[in-house]
Design an enzyme around this catalytic site. Sequence first.
Site, short mmCIF file in Angstrom:
data_model
loop_
_atom_site.label_atom_id
_atom_site.label_comp_id
_atom_site.label_asym_id
_atom_site.label_seq_id
_atom_site.Cartn_x
_atom_site.Cartn_y
_atom_site.Cartn_z
CE1 TYR A 169 -3.74 2.44 0.41
CE2 TYR A 169 -2.52 3.29 2.29
CZ TYR A 169 -3.56 3.41 1.38
OH TYR A 169 -4.39 4.50 1.43
CE LYS A 206 -3.60 5.75 -1.85
NZ LYS A 206 -4.48 6.57 -2.72
CB THR A 244 -13.27 6.18 4.21
OG1 THR A 244 -12.03 5.45 4.20
CG2 THR A 244 -12.97 7.68 4.17
#
Length: 303
Positions: free
Chosen positions: A174, A178, A211
């Site tokens: 991840y 990013k 989220t």
Amino acid sequence: MNWKTSNIPSQHGRTAVITGTGGLGLEDAFALARAGGEVIVAGRNSQKGADAVAQVLAEVPTASVRFEQVDLASLASVADFAARLRSQTDKLDLLINNAAVMTPPKREQTSDGFELQFGTNYLGHFALTASLLPLLRKGAQARVVTVSSVAARDGTMDFDDLQSQRGYGPMKAYGQSKLACLLFAFELQRRAEANQWGITSVAAHPGISRTDLLHNAPGRWSAAGILRSLLWFLFQPASQGALPTLYAATSPDAKGGGYYGPASLGETRGFPAPAKVPPRAQEEATAHRLWRESEQLTRISFG
């Protein structure tokens, strides 16, 4: 500077594409629709897309908003979406590269054989931006906003194993994806200036926001997923997390090649402000190599 959505300039006459149907992407759609922009919500799931459009219309009945299907984990889907858009409109003023997959516990692959996070979060958006470049070049002061993450601070580009085939770590992959997004945003600005494309590339990150990614990534019923759900109050709401992206997308003060995130508590929450750029994201040689690798992997170039 306590910049809020009320500071967004009028978006009348501007067309925006936002990837992602929930969370930050949905908050972006709300804000841009309220400001009068034409909003295209782009995502993989048509039902979630329809729900997103319905939510925007419930809040902004006069909104010009629609859903278009695109699966960022499929280069064929990205190409189809871009072709549809080129047939529907002659310009694009804003592209927000927002959608993401976060830390699936086991290594997964896109339909093209890329590690899922690198393929979706980065390569899919690289291909999408390249495919929409002709429309962006015809836009009015067009911007591309690419969403990174605080995880980019610990990211490294492993060019010998970009697809995590020799060793997969959820957060490591991840962070790499990013960091790649951030390198891409800065390199896109340099190339846009050098080639006079007439577009502005800006990066942003949401801090740590509430989220679905927070508990869905490790699995909603995993120990980490349950803990994150129970401690929801530690994370800022998605509406606050979306502010740096919206600032990058609309503020006259946002700079090309800039990076924006929340101002407080180590950039984890608060109002938008210039973010600290990780040293690895400033390596132009790394950005050049990533760009070349990306063109080869996606078989797409910025013409």
